[in-house]
Design a protein around this motif. Structure first.
Motif, PDB file in Angstrom:
ATOM      1  N   ALA A   1      49.267  45.060  62.632  1.00 38.21           N
ATOM      2  CA  ALA A   1      49.951  46.195  62.004  1.00 38.21           C
ATOM      3  C   ALA A   1      49.612  46.280  60.522  1.00 38.21           C
ATOM      4  O   ALA A   1      49.309  47.348  59.996  1.00 38.21           O
ATOM      5  N   ILE A   2      49.643  45.146  59.855  1.00 42.97           N
ATOM      6  CA  ILE A   2      49.308  45.117  58.425  1.00 42.97           C
ATOM      7  C   ILE A   2      47.848  45.528  58.226  1.00 42.97           C
ATOM      8  O   ILE A   2      47.528  46.306  57.322  1.00 42.97           O
ATOM      9  N   GLY A   3      46.963  45.031  59.090  1.00 41.31           N
ATOM     10  CA  GLY A   3      45.553  45.388  58.996  1.00 41.31           C
ATOM     11  C   GLY A   3      45.305  46.876  59.171  1.00 41.31           C
ATOM     12  O   GLY A   3      44.381  47.434  58.582  1.00 41.31           O
ATOM     13  N   LEU A   4      46.130  47.526  59.979  1.00 46.79           N
ATOM     14  CA  LEU A   4      45.962  48.960  60.200  1.00 46.79           C
ATOM     15  C   LEU A   4      46.392  49.806  59.004  1.00 46.79           C
ATOM     16  O   LEU A   4      45.868  50.901  58.802  1.00 46.79           O
ATOM     17  N   ILE A   5      47.353  49.322  58.238  1.00 44.91           N
ATOM     18  CA  ILE A   5      47.912  50.190  57.198  1.00 44.91           C
ATOM     19  C   ILE A   5      47.531  49.818  55.775  1.00 44.91           C
ATOM     20  O   ILE A   5      47.879  50.550  54.843  1.00 44.91           O
ATOM     21  N   LEU A   6      46.812  48.710  55.585  1.00 41.38           N
ATOM     22  CA  LEU A   6      46.377  48.392  54.229  1.00 41.38           C
ATOM     23  C   LEU A   6      45.440  49.490  53.727  1.00 41.38           C
ATOM     24  O   LEU A   6      44.543  49.914  54.441  1.00 41.38           O
ATOM     25  N   PRO A   7      45.638  49.949  52.510  1.00 41.61           N
ATOM     26  CA  PRO A   7      44.784  51.025  51.990  1.00 41.61           C
ATOM     27  C   PRO A   7      43.358  50.558  51.739  1.00 41.61           C
ATOM     28  O   PRO A   7      43.110  49.392  51.423  1.00 41.61           O
ATOM     29  N   LEU A   8      42.428  51.488  51.882  1.00 41.70           N
ATOM     30  CA  LEU A   8      41.012  51.173  51.655  1.00 41.70           C
ATOM     31  C   LEU A   8      40.773  50.664  50.243  1.00 41.70           C
ATOM     32  O   LEU A   8      39.895  49.826  50.026  1.00 41.70           O
ATOM     33  N   SER A   9      41.550  51.154  49.286  1.00 43.52           N
ATOM     34  CA  SER A   9      41.366  50.714  47.897  1.00 43.52           C
ATOM     35  C   SER A   9      41.635  49.213  47.752  1.00 43.52           C
ATOM     36  O   SER A   9      41.005  48.542  46.935  1.00 43.52           O
ATOM     37  N   LEU A  10      42.544  48.682  48.529  1.00 45.71           N
ATOM     38  CA  LEU A  10      42.824  47.250  48.480  1.00 45.71           C
ATOM     39  C   LEU A  10      41.640  46.450  49.026  1.00 45.71           C
ATOM     40  O   LEU A  10      41.257  45.427  48.460  1.00 45.71           O
ATOM     41  N   TYR A  11      41.086  46.924  50.126  1.00 47.31           N
ATOM     42  CA  TYR A  11      39.894  46.258  50.663  1.00 47.31           C
ATOM     43  C   TYR A  11      38.769  46.283  49.633  1.00 47.31           C
ATOM     44  O   TYR A  11      38.086  45.284  49.408  1.00 47.31           O
ATOM     45  N   ALA A  12      38.562  47.442  49.019  1.00 49.52           N
ATOM     46  CA  ALA A  12      37.489  47.589  48.029  1.00 49.52           C
ATOM     47  C   ALA A  12      37.725  46.687  46.822  1.00 49.52           C
ATOM     48  O   ALA A  12      36.792  46.095  46.287  1.00 49.52           O
ATOM     49  N   ARG A  13      38.975  46.578  46.407  1.00 56.30           N
ATOM     50  CA  ARG A  13      39.306  45.747  45.241  1.00 56.30           C
ATOM     51  C   ARG A  13      38.893  44.294  45.446  1.00 56.30           C
ATOM     52  O   ARG A  13      38.484  43.598  44.517  1.00 56.30           O
ATOM     53  N   PHE A  14      39.023  43.812  46.676  1.00 60.96           N
ATOM     54  CA  PHE A  14      38.666  42.423  46.980  1.00 60.96           C
ATOM     55  C   PHE A  14      37.261  42.297  47.563  1.00 60.96           C
ATOM     56  O   PHE A  14      36.876  41.237  48.049  1.00 60.96           O
ATOM     57  N   GLY A  15      36.511  43.382  47.542  1.00 65.15           N
ATOM     58  CA  GLY A  15      35.143  43.349  48.026  1.00 65.15           C
ATOM     59  C   GLY A  15      35.027  43.185  49.533  1.00 65.15           C
ATOM     60  O   GLY A  15      34.027  42.676  50.032  1.00 65.15           O
ATOM     61  N   LEU A  16      36.042  43.615  50.246  1.00 65.83           N
ATOM     62  CA  LEU A  16      36.046  43.502  51.705  1.00 65.83           C
ATOM     63  C   LEU A  16      35.651  44.829  52.343  1.00 65.83           C
ATOM     64  O   LEU A  16      35.907  45.890  51.776  1.00 65.83           O
ATOM     65  N   PRO A  17      35.059  44.776  53.514  1.00 66.16           N
ATOM     66  CA  PRO A  17      34.804  46.029  54.234  1.00 66.16           C
ATOM     67  C   PRO A  17      36.125  46.572  54.786  1.00 66.16           C
ATOM     68  O   PRO A  17      37.157  45.896  54.733  1.00 66.16           O
ATOM     69  N   ASP A  18      36.092  47.763  55.316  1.00 65.98           N
ATOM     70  CA  ASP A  18      37.268  48.356  55.944  1.00 65.98           C
ATOM     71  C   ASP A  18      37.611  47.543  57.191  1.00 65.98           C
ATOM     72  O   ASP A  18      36.916  47.609  58.198  1.00 65.98           O
ATOM     73  N   LEU A  19      38.665  46.746  57.100  1.00 63.88           N
ATOM     74  CA  LEU A  19      39.049  45.876  58.218  1.00 63.88           C
ATOM     75  C   LEU A  19      39.959  46.567  59.230  1.00 63.88           C
ATOM     76  O   LEU A  19      40.352  45.954  60.213  1.00 63.88           O
ATOM     77  N   ARG A  20      40.273  47.842  58.990  1.00 56.78           N
ATOM     78  CA  ARG A  20      41.132  48.553  59.941  1.00 56.78           C
ATOM     79  C   ARG A  20      40.463  48.654  61.307  1.00 56.78           C
ATOM     80  O   ARG A  20      41.130  48.566  62.334  1.00 56.78           O
ATOM     81  N   ILE A  21      39.146  48.830  61.312  1.00 58.53           N
ATOM     82  CA  ILE A  21      38.434  48.914  62.591  1.00 58.53           C
ATOM     83  C   ILE A  21      38.569  47.590  63.343  1.00 58.53           C
ATOM     84  O   ILE A  21      38.862  47.570  64.546  1.00 58.53           O
TER      85      ILE A  21
END
Length: 172
Positions: A81-101
């Motif tokens: 659930a958390i993985g689905l709703i984390l904003p893309l900007s947070l992933y980008a901030r930590f250099g992570l790809p979009d983990l929602r998929i």
């Protein structure tokens, strides 16, 4: 079936403000939030009603690890659930790809395994705390039959399944 109702209610709660107040209407985002809300609810419930509601659903061959599996699936539901709703900007901030998929794919795989417990309950005709005797026997067979719908919801809402210009399905 209650899970699907929760998903729809949470999705509507996410979509209605967009519809009336925003210029952007994002059904996929609303579906993601609907699934996340439902999984936060049921994941938390795995820890609150582990022994009385969820352990009795386990097939006999999994009962030696029943409580641990209940806790694991509860934690997996909350993490998904958390993985689905984390904003893309947070992933980008930590250099992570979009983990929602990946969250959607992992949720779909988990749901494939959870259908074992749903089929076990249907075969036993068992009722358990919180759902109990108020439901007719056919309800327990509807739950595993609806599992593919929930799996498709997870894959579509997370972006693992995309649609092209003419509505054709494109694998991510």
């Amino acid at each position: 079936m209650l899970f699907i109702i929760l998903m729809i209610v949470f999705a509507l709660l996410a979509y209605i403000p967009q519809f009336f107040l925003g210029d952007r209407r994002d059904l996929r985002m609303a579906m993601r939030h609907g699934m996340a809300g439902a999984f936060l609810f049921t994941g938390t419930d795995h820890f609150l009603h582990d022994l009385d509601r969820y352990v009795p659903m386990m097939p006999d061959f999994l009962s030696p690890w029943g409580l641990e599996l209940i806790w694991f699936t509860g934690a997996a539901e909350i993490a998904g659930a958390i993985g689905l709703i984390l904003p893309l900007s947070l992933y980008a901030r930590f250099g992570l790809p979009d983990l929602r998929i990946w969250a959607g794919i992992c949720i779909a795989v988990m749901l494939c395994f959870l259908v074992i417990a749903n089929i076990n309950v249907a075969m036993q005709g068992a009722s358990y705390a919180g759902v109990g005797d108020a439901l007719p026997g056919w309800y327990y067979w509807v739950r595993p039959a609806l599992q593919p719908l929930i799996i498709l919801w997870a894959l579509y809402a997370s972006g693992a399944i995309r649609t092209g210009q003419r509505g054709q399905v494109i694998a991510a």
